[in-house]
Design a protein around this motif. Structure first.
Motif, PDB file in Angstrom:
ATOM      1  N   VAL A  47      -3.218 -13.099  21.862  1.00 42.62           N
ATOM      2  CA  VAL A  47      -2.991 -11.238  22.798  1.00 42.62           C
ATOM      3  C   VAL A  47      -3.983 -11.204  23.402  1.00 42.62           C
ATOM      4  CG1 VAL A  47      -2.237  -8.990  23.238  1.00 42.62           C
ATOM      5  CG2 VAL A  47      -0.839 -11.055  21.467  1.00 42.62           C
ATOM      6  N   TRP A  48      -4.949 -10.226  21.755  1.00 41.82           N
ATOM      7  CA  TRP A  48      -6.367  -9.810  22.333  1.00 41.82           C
ATOM      8  C   TRP A  48      -7.547 -10.610  22.564  1.00 41.82           C
ATOM      9  CZ3 TRP A  48      -9.132  -5.950  19.192  1.00 41.82           C
ATOM     10  CH2 TRP A  48      -9.882  -5.495  19.879  1.00 41.82           C
ATOM     11  N   THR A  49      -7.243 -12.299  23.537  1.00 43.42           N
ATOM     12  CA  THR A  49      -8.080 -12.936  24.807  1.00 43.42           C
ATOM     13  C   THR A  49      -7.534 -12.507  26.022  1.00 43.42           C
ATOM     14  OG1 THR A  49      -8.375 -14.261  22.179  1.00 43.42           O
ATOM     15  CG2 THR A  49      -8.970 -15.312  24.703  1.00 43.42           C
ATOM     16  N   LEU A  50      -6.114 -12.774  25.954  1.00 40.27           N
ATOM     17  CA  LEU A  50      -5.635 -12.568  26.877  1.00 40.27           C
ATOM     18  C   LEU A  50      -5.875 -11.605  27.534  1.00 40.27           C
ATOM     19  CD1 LEU A  50      -1.683 -13.654  26.367  1.00 40.27           C
ATOM     20  CD2 LEU A  50      -3.237 -14.307  28.264  1.00 40.27           C
ATOM     21  N   ARG A  51      -6.168 -10.055  26.860  1.00 41.34           N
ATOM     22  CA  ARG A  51      -6.134  -9.037  27.383  1.00 41.34           C
ATOM     23  C   ARG A  51      -7.579  -9.486  27.992  1.00 41.34           C
ATOM     24  NH1 ARG A  51      -5.419  -3.741  29.891  1.00 41.34           N
ATOM     25  NH2 ARG A  51      -7.024  -2.941  29.155  1.00 41.34           N
ATOM     26  N   ARG A  52      -8.633  -9.390  26.929  1.00 42.32           N
ATOM     27  CA  ARG A  52      -9.778 -10.145  27.672  1.00 42.32           C
ATOM     28  C   ARG A  52     -10.348 -10.924  28.890  1.00 42.32           C
ATOM     29  NH1 ARG A  52     -14.546  -8.008  24.033  1.00 42.32           N
ATOM     30  NH2 ARG A  52     -13.776  -6.567  22.809  1.00 42.32           N
ATOM     31  N   THR A  76      -9.009   5.670  16.195  1.00 43.50           N
ATOM     32  CA  THR A  76      -7.108   6.024  15.433  1.00 43.50           C
ATOM     33  C   THR A  76      -6.720   4.759  15.685  1.00 43.50           C
ATOM     34  OG1 THR A  76      -7.329   7.193  17.477  1.00 43.50           O
ATOM     35  CG2 THR A  76      -7.357   8.547  14.709  1.00 43.50           C
ATOM     36  N   ALA A  77      -6.971   4.192  17.354  1.00 45.15           N
ATOM     37  CA  ALA A  77      -6.552   2.744  17.489  1.00 45.15           C
ATOM     38  C   ALA A  77      -6.389   1.798  16.691  1.00 45.15           C
ATOM     39  CB  ALA A  77      -7.331   2.923  19.167  1.00 45.15           C
ATOM     40  N   VAL A  78      -7.831   1.162  16.107  1.00 45.93           N
ATOM     41  CA  VAL A  78      -8.756   0.301  15.525  1.00 45.93           C
ATOM     42  C   VAL A  78      -8.377   0.404  14.184  1.00 45.93           C
ATOM     43  CG1 VAL A  78     -10.699  -0.876  14.218  1.00 45.93           C
ATOM     44  CG2 VAL A  78     -10.617  -0.305  16.963  1.00 45.93           C
ATOM     45  N   LEU A  92       3.053   3.104  22.019  1.00 48.00           N
ATOM     46  CA  LEU A  92       3.073   2.074  20.133  1.00 48.00           C
ATOM     47  C   LEU A  92       4.079   3.062  19.513  1.00 48.00           C
ATOM     48  CD1 LEU A  92       2.133   0.424  18.207  1.00 48.00           C
ATOM     49  CD2 LEU A  92      -0.126   2.254  18.479  1.00 48.00           C
ATOM     50  N   PHE A  93       3.329   4.583  19.433  1.00 46.19           N
ATOM     51  CA  PHE A  93       4.303   5.333  19.143  1.00 46.19           C
ATOM     52  C   PHE A  93       5.628   5.332  19.157  1.00 46.19           C
ATOM     53  CE2 PHE A  93       7.182   9.225  18.251  1.00 46.19           C
ATOM     54  CZ  PHE A  93       6.683   9.596  17.877  1.00 46.19           C
ATOM     55  N   VAL A 143      -2.308  -4.668  19.510  1.00 45.82           N
ATOM     56  CA  VAL A 143      -3.624  -5.446  19.511  1.00 45.82           C
ATOM     57  C   VAL A 143      -4.533  -4.821  21.100  1.00 45.82           C
ATOM     58  CG1 VAL A 143      -4.516  -7.606  20.054  1.00 45.82           C
ATOM     59  CG2 VAL A 143      -2.858  -6.859  18.520  1.00 45.82           C
ATOM     60  N   LEU A 144      -2.896  -4.173  21.785  1.00 47.91           N
ATOM     61  CA  LEU A 144      -3.537  -4.484  23.476  1.00 47.91           C
ATOM     62  C   LEU A 144      -4.269  -2.865  23.519  1.00 47.91           C
ATOM     63  CD1 LEU A 144      -0.726  -5.032  24.902  1.00 47.91           C
ATOM     64  CD2 LEU A 144      -3.192  -6.574  25.090  1.00 47.91           C
ATOM     65  N   GLN A 145      -3.597  -1.638  22.353  1.00 50.94           N
ATOM     66  CA  GLN A 145      -3.794  -0.585  21.893  1.00 50.94           C
ATOM     67  C   GLN A 145      -6.125  -0.475  22.217  1.00 50.94           C
ATOM     68  OE1 GLN A 145      -3.618   2.162  24.151  1.00 50.94           O
ATOM     69  NE2 GLN A 145      -3.739   3.827  23.193  1.00 50.94           N
TER      70      GLN A 145
END
Length: 366
Positions: free
Chosen positions: A178-183, A199-201, A297-298, A336-338
């Motif tokens: 998912v991270w790679t897709l976003r990149r 806070t996202a991390v 996310l919330f 992950v996206l955030q």
């Protein structure tokens, strides 16, 4: 539009479609694995045959041989003595489907990956990341057997620690894709203050910790105990003597049913609170896409918390337990996206664009 620029979007789009399909297969794999656990099917195949095990038993003799193998392990002798062949086939098909899906994912990842490499559609930066994901996938097969082996001699179920490790590795692979897709989408970083990135991390890291804790609850069948909320065992916070009676103390974090479920609840409260604070901060700063991501996310975490409460109250029936697991994947995806949205550097985006242009030029027919 120049001839050199035309192939680039289509090449990147093809890679993203491939990775999206692989991520979807992994999500299905996680849910099938959950169903396999909930139906107590995970020990029905007592051998690891990566190649020949692709085919299920095809004759009566082969079925009886598989059943005889299952009869030799403690789970059959202590829990399922007297099981019929038909009942054995039911649990066998769950485990066989789970293993087959793992093989399918391996093929669905490796063959297109090699084709994209051959066609020059993946730059050096992404080659390393994608080879790393493949290595994790190969390791996952070995971890899966390591998990199953823990239930073949001394136990009637697999080790909850090994189960949690197996699930966590699957989720790491899923998150990496998912991270790679976003990149690969080429979108630029969302402008936001440093505290919002932090806070996202933290949300992503805490999500992984919570998923591991949830796997321990599942492995211990602890969701079938202490089926009240907001109290647990009649109180809001159990006595320390009940939470920490095992020695050494750290064993309670993995083996004590009350401690494991209590930890899972406390982590849920912490995660929900952090997500609420992150959302409020994002909305106040007018962070645009990051604010929308924080709200989603919330909301997902709120839905997940509600599913978790109902799963506990009804003693973890299979439909609620699987819904809870599916929503966990949604939460992980959004986390992950955030995190990627807020931490990706502009330089990496520029590098991606230059690499894509170079690939397009080098692969365009003269």
């Amino acid at each position: 539009m120049t001839a050199a620029a035309a192939p680039r979007p289509s090449r990147v789009r093809a890679v993203r479609i491939w990775l999206t399909l692989v991520a979807a297969l992994i999500a299905v794999m996680v849910l099938v694995g959950g169903a396999t656990r909930l139906t107590e099917s995970g020990l029905s195949i007592v051998e690891w045959k990566p190649i020949t095990g692709t085919l299920p038993p095809l004759t009566d003799a082969q079925w009886h041989a598989a059943f005889d193998g299952y009869k030799q392990i403690p789970q059959y002798r202590e829990l399922n003595a007297g099981m019929t062949l038909g009942e054995f086939k039911t649990i066998f098909w769950w485990e066989w489907s789970h293993r087959l899906l793992g093989r399918v994912i391996g093929i669905a990842y490796l063959l297109p990956f090699l084709w994209f490499l051959w066609r020059g559609a993946i730059g050096p930066e992404w080659k390393r990341a994608l080879w790393g994901i493949f290595a994790l996938g190969a390791l996952q097969g070995a971890v899966g057997w390591w998990m199953v082996a823990s239930g073949l001699s001394q136990r009637t179920e697999v080790s909850q620690v090994r189960l949690a490790t197996h699930l966590s590795l699957a989720l790491i692979i899923y998150a990496a894709i998912v991270w790679t897709l976003r990149r690969l989408s080429g979108r630029r970083r969302a402008a936001a203050p440093a505290r919002l990135k932090a806070t996202a991390v933290a949300l992503l890291g805490l999500t992984f910790v919570q998923l591991y804790a949830g796997a321990l609850v599942a492995g211990l069948r602890a969701g079938r105990l202490y089926n009240t909320w907001p109290t647990i065992d009649g109180v809001l916070i159990p006595d320390a003597a009940r939470l920490w009676f095992e020695t050494p103390w750290w064993k309670n974090l993995f083996d004590n049913h009350l401690t494991v479920q209590f930890d899972h609840r406390m982590l849920a409260y912490a995660l929900w609170t952090l997500a609420a604070l992150h959302m409020i901060d994002a909305l106040r700063t007018g962070a645009g896409a990051a604010a929308r991501g924080a709200v989603l996310l919330f909301l997902a975490l709120t839905a997940q918390a509600a599913l978790g409460i109902f799963t506990v109250l009804y003693a973890a029936p299979i439909d609620l337990a699987l819904a809870h697991q599916a929503m966990a994947l949604v939460v992980l995806t959004l986390a992950v996206l955030q995190a990627e949205r807020l931490t990706a550097t502009r330089e990496s985006r520029a590098t991606l664009d230059r690499r894509a242009d170079q690939i397009a030029v080098s692969t365009t027919p003269v």
